[in-house]
Design a protein around this motif. Structure first.
Motif, PDB file in Angstrom:
ATOM      1  N   ARG A  78     -27.646  22.764  12.056  1.00  0.00           N
ATOM      2  CA  ARG A  78     -29.040  23.222  12.070  1.00  0.00           C
ATOM      3  C   ARG A  78     -29.126  24.529  11.280  1.00  0.00           C
ATOM      4  N   PRO A  79     -28.960  24.447   9.964  1.00  0.00           N
ATOM      5  CA  PRO A  79     -28.938  25.685   9.172  1.00  0.00           C
ATOM      6  C   PRO A  79     -30.317  26.335   9.089  1.00  0.00           C
ATOM      7  N   VAL A  80     -30.326  27.652   9.142  1.00  0.00           N
ATOM      8  CA  VAL A  80     -31.563  28.421   9.022  1.00  0.00           C
ATOM      9  C   VAL A  80     -31.502  29.299   7.778  1.00  0.00           C
ATOM     10  N   SER A  81     -30.394  29.968   7.563  1.00  0.00           N
ATOM     11  CA  SER A  81     -30.277  30.868   6.408  1.00  0.00           C
ATOM     12  C   SER A  81     -30.101  30.067   5.116  1.00  0.00           C
ATOM     13  N   SER A  82     -30.418  30.696   4.003  1.00  0.00           N
ATOM     14  CA  SER A  82     -30.309  30.042   2.702  1.00  0.00           C
ATOM     15  C   SER A  82     -28.867  29.653   2.389  1.00  0.00           C
ATOM     16  N   SER A  83     -27.938  30.544   2.698  1.00  0.00           N
ATOM     17  CA  SER A  83     -26.537  30.243   2.402  1.00  0.00           C
ATOM     18  C   SER A  83     -26.051  29.042   3.211  1.00  0.00           C
ATOM     19  N   ALA A  84     -26.418  28.956   4.468  1.00  0.00           N
ATOM     20  CA  ALA A  84     -26.019  27.827   5.302  1.00  0.00           C
ATOM     21  C   ALA A  84     -26.705  26.543   4.847  1.00  0.00           C
ATOM     22  N   GLN A  85     -27.958  26.638   4.415  1.00  0.00           N
ATOM     23  CA  GLN A  85     -28.660  25.452   3.926  1.00  0.00           C
ATOM     24  C   GLN A  85     -28.026  24.921   2.641  1.00  0.00           C
ATOM     25  N   ILE A  86     -27.686  25.813   1.729  1.00  0.00           N
ATOM     26  CA  ILE A  86     -27.045  25.387   0.479  1.00  0.00           C
ATOM     27  C   ILE A  86     -25.691  24.760   0.781  1.00  0.00           C
ATOM     28  N   PHE A  87     -24.922  25.390   1.672  1.00  0.00           N
ATOM     29  CA  PHE A  87     -23.607  24.861   2.002  1.00  0.00           C
ATOM     30  C   PHE A  87     -23.706  23.488   2.663  1.00  0.00           C
ATOM     31  N   THR A  88     -24.612  23.324   3.633  1.00  0.00           N
ATOM     32  CA  THR A  88     -24.724  22.034   4.310  1.00  0.00           C
ATOM     33  C   THR A  88     -25.301  20.956   3.393  1.00  0.00           C
ATOM     34  N   ALA A  89     -26.156  21.345   2.449  1.00  0.00           N
ATOM     35  CA  ALA A  89     -26.658  20.362   1.473  1.00  0.00           C
ATOM     36  C   ALA A  89     -25.504  19.852   0.611  1.00  0.00           C
ATOM     37  N   SER A  90     -24.623  20.759   0.179  1.00  0.00           N
ATOM     38  CA  SER A  90     -23.485  20.323  -0.633  1.00  0.00           C
ATOM     39  C   SER A  90     -22.508  19.497   0.200  1.00  0.00           C
TER      40      SER A  90
END
Length: 161
Positions: A78-90
Protein backbone atom coordinates in the motif's frame (compact mmCIF):
# COMPACT_ATOMS: atom_id res chain seq x y z
CA UNK A 1 -4.73 -40.37 -45.82
CA UNK A 2 -4.19 -40.54 -42.09
CA UNK A 3 -1.38 -42.21 -40.15
CA UNK A 4 -1.88 -42.84 -36.45
CA UNK A 5 0.70 -43.69 -33.81
CA UNK A 6 -0.22 -44.67 -30.27
CA UNK A 7 1.89 -43.25 -27.43
CA UNK A 8 3.79 -45.83 -25.43
CA UNK A 9 2.57 -44.42 -22.10
CA UNK A 10 5.99 -44.71 -20.48
CA UNK A 11 6.06 -41.11 -19.21
CA UNK A 12 5.95 -40.97 -15.42
CA UNK A 13 4.81 -38.31 -12.98
CA UNK A 14 7.49 -35.81 -12.00
CA UNK A 15 6.47 -33.64 -9.05
CA UNK A 16 9.22 -31.10 -9.81
CA UNK A 17 8.33 -30.62 -13.48
CA UNK A 18 6.76 -27.22 -12.72
CA UNK A 19 10.31 -25.91 -12.23
CA UNK A 20 11.53 -27.01 -15.69
CA UNK A 21 10.40 -23.94 -17.69
CA UNK A 22 13.21 -21.95 -15.99
CA UNK A 23 16.76 -23.05 -15.31
CA UNK A 24 18.09 -23.35 -11.76
CA UNK A 25 20.00 -20.09 -12.17
CA UNK A 26 16.85 -18.21 -13.11
CA UNK A 27 15.01 -19.61 -10.06
CA UNK A 28 17.88 -18.53 -7.82
CA UNK A 29 17.85 -15.03 -9.31
CA UNK A 30 14.06 -14.84 -8.84
CA UNK A 31 14.52 -15.72 -5.17
CA UNK A 32 17.33 -13.18 -4.77
CA UNK A 33 15.21 -10.50 -6.48
CA UNK A 34 12.26 -11.23 -4.16
CA UNK A 35 14.43 -10.98 -1.04
CA UNK A 36 16.25 -7.82 -2.18
CA UNK A 37 12.95 -6.20 -3.23
CA UNK A 38 11.48 -6.92 0.20
CA UNK A 39 14.53 -5.43 1.91
CA UNK A 40 14.46 -2.35 -0.32
CA UNK A 41 10.76 -1.79 0.37
CA UNK A 42 11.36 -2.29 4.09
CA UNK A 43 14.18 0.27 3.89
CA UNK A 44 11.85 2.72 2.08
CA UNK A 45 9.25 2.24 4.80
CA UNK A 46 11.87 2.58 7.54
CA UNK A 47 13.32 5.72 5.92
CA UNK A 48 9.90 7.33 5.49
CA UNK A 49 7.35 5.87 7.92
CA UNK A 50 4.49 7.31 5.85
CA UNK A 51 5.58 5.47 2.67
CA UNK A 52 3.07 2.63 3.19
CA UNK A 53 -0.42 2.72 4.67
CA UNK A 54 0.14 -0.75 6.16
CA UNK A 55 1.83 -1.12 9.51
CA UNK A 56 4.92 -3.10 8.52
CA UNK A 57 7.07 -4.87 11.11
CA UNK A 58 10.36 -3.53 12.35
CA UNK A 59 11.91 -6.54 10.60
CA UNK A 60 12.03 -6.97 6.80
CA UNK A 61 10.28 -10.36 6.88
CA UNK A 62 6.81 -9.01 6.12
CA UNK A 63 8.12 -6.93 3.21
CA UNK A 64 9.90 -9.99 1.78
CA UNK A 65 6.66 -11.96 2.13
CA UNK A 66 4.75 -9.19 0.33
CA UNK A 67 7.41 -9.23 -2.42
CA UNK A 68 6.84 -12.96 -2.82
CA UNK A 69 3.09 -12.37 -3.06
CA UNK A 70 3.73 -9.73 -5.74
CA UNK A 71 5.67 -12.38 -7.71
CA UNK A 72 2.64 -14.68 -7.59
CA UNK A 73 0.34 -11.89 -8.78
CA UNK A 74 -1.11 -10.90 -5.40
CA UNK A 75 -0.16 -7.26 -4.77
CA UNK A 76 -0.50 -6.37 -1.08
CA UNK A 77 1.74 -3.30 -0.81
CA UNK A 78 0.00 0.00 0.00
CA UNK A 79 2.52 2.61 -1.13
CA UNK A 80 1.85 6.26 -0.31
CA UNK A 81 5.14 8.04 -1.00
CA UNK A 82 6.40 8.62 -4.54
CA UNK A 83 9.51 6.52 -4.01
CA UNK A 84 7.48 3.55 -2.74
CA UNK A 85 4.99 3.91 -5.59
CA UNK A 86 7.74 3.94 -8.22
CA UNK A 87 9.43 0.95 -6.61
CA UNK A 88 6.24 -1.11 -6.34
CA UNK A 89 5.26 -0.22 -9.92
CA UNK A 90 8.61 -1.56 -11.14
CA UNK A 91 8.25 -4.65 -8.93
CA UNK A 92 4.76 -5.28 -10.32
CA UNK A 93 6.01 -4.91 -13.89
CA UNK A 94 8.87 -7.32 -13.18
CA UNK A 95 6.39 -9.83 -11.72
CA UNK A 96 4.18 -9.47 -14.81
CA UNK A 97 7.10 -10.14 -17.14
CA UNK A 98 8.28 -13.13 -15.10
CA UNK A 99 4.78 -14.67 -14.93
CA UNK A 100 4.33 -14.17 -18.67
CA UNK A 101 7.70 -15.75 -19.43
CA UNK A 102 6.96 -18.66 -17.11
CA UNK A 103 3.55 -19.25 -18.70
CA UNK A 104 4.99 -19.12 -22.22
CA UNK A 105 7.87 -21.44 -21.34
CA UNK A 106 5.54 -23.85 -19.54
CA UNK A 107 3.19 -24.00 -22.53
CA UNK A 108 6.13 -24.56 -24.87
CA UNK A 109 7.55 -27.21 -22.55
CA UNK A 110 4.24 -29.08 -22.42
CA UNK A 111 3.81 -28.98 -26.20
CA UNK A 112 7.35 -30.21 -26.86
CA UNK A 113 6.99 -32.89 -24.19
CA UNK A 114 3.81 -34.27 -25.77
CA UNK A 115 4.98 -34.08 -29.38
CA UNK A 116 5.64 -37.52 -30.83
CA UNK A 117 9.23 -38.04 -31.93
CA UNK A 118 8.19 -39.87 -35.08
CA UNK A 119 8.75 -37.90 -38.26
CA UNK A 120 6.69 -38.88 -41.26
CA UNK A 121 7.15 -36.62 -44.26
CA UNK A 122 5.83 -38.84 -47.03
CA UNK A 123 3.58 -41.85 -47.47
CA UNK A 124 6.77 -43.79 -48.27
CA UNK A 125 8.06 -43.03 -44.74
CA UNK A 126 4.86 -44.51 -43.25
CA UNK A 127 5.16 -47.61 -45.42
CA UNK A 128 8.87 -48.09 -44.58
CA UNK A 129 8.09 -47.82 -40.84
CA UNK A 130 5.24 -50.33 -41.24
CA UNK A 131 2.54 -47.96 -39.97
CA UNK A 132 -1.12 -48.52 -40.70
CA UNK A 133 -2.43 -46.02 -43.24
CA UNK A 134 -6.11 -45.15 -43.13
CA UNK A 135 -7.85 -44.28 -46.43
CA UNK A 136 -11.42 -44.10 -47.70
CA UNK A 137 -12.26 -47.26 -49.64
CA UNK A 138 -12.30 -46.88 -53.46
CA UNK A 139 -11.04 -43.31 -53.34
CA UNK A 140 -8.28 -41.77 -55.43
CA UNK A 141 -5.72 -42.00 -52.56
CA UNK A 142 -6.71 -45.67 -52.05
CA UNK A 143 -6.10 -46.46 -55.72
CA UNK A 144 -2.80 -44.52 -55.79
CA UNK A 145 -1.61 -46.25 -52.61
CA UNK A 146 -2.42 -49.71 -54.01
CA UNK A 147 -0.41 -48.99 -57.17
CA UNK A 148 2.59 -47.19 -55.65
CA UNK A 149 2.95 -49.20 -52.41
CA UNK A 150 1.22 -52.57 -52.66
CA UNK A 151 3.04 -53.76 -49.51
CA UNK A 152 1.55 -50.96 -47.38
CA UNK A 153 -0.59 -51.83 -44.35
CA UNK A 154 -3.87 -50.13 -45.24
CA UNK A 155 -7.07 -49.72 -43.21
CA UNK A 156 -9.89 -48.94 -45.60
CA UNK A 157 -12.94 -47.15 -44.21
CA UNK A 158 -16.39 -46.66 -45.72
CA UNK A 159 -16.57 -42.91 -44.98
CA UNK A 160 -14.21 -40.07 -44.16
CA UNK A 161 -13.21 -39.76 -40.52
Amino acid sequence: IMVGVQPDGSAGLDLWSFLEPFSAGVWVMIGVTIVISGIVYWFLDWFDTDSDSLELDKRPGQSIFLSFLAFTGQFEFRPVSSSAQIFTASLSFWALIMMSAYTANLASFLVVQNTPSIKINTVGDAVLNNYVICVVRSSTPDDALAVAWPEARVLRTQTEL
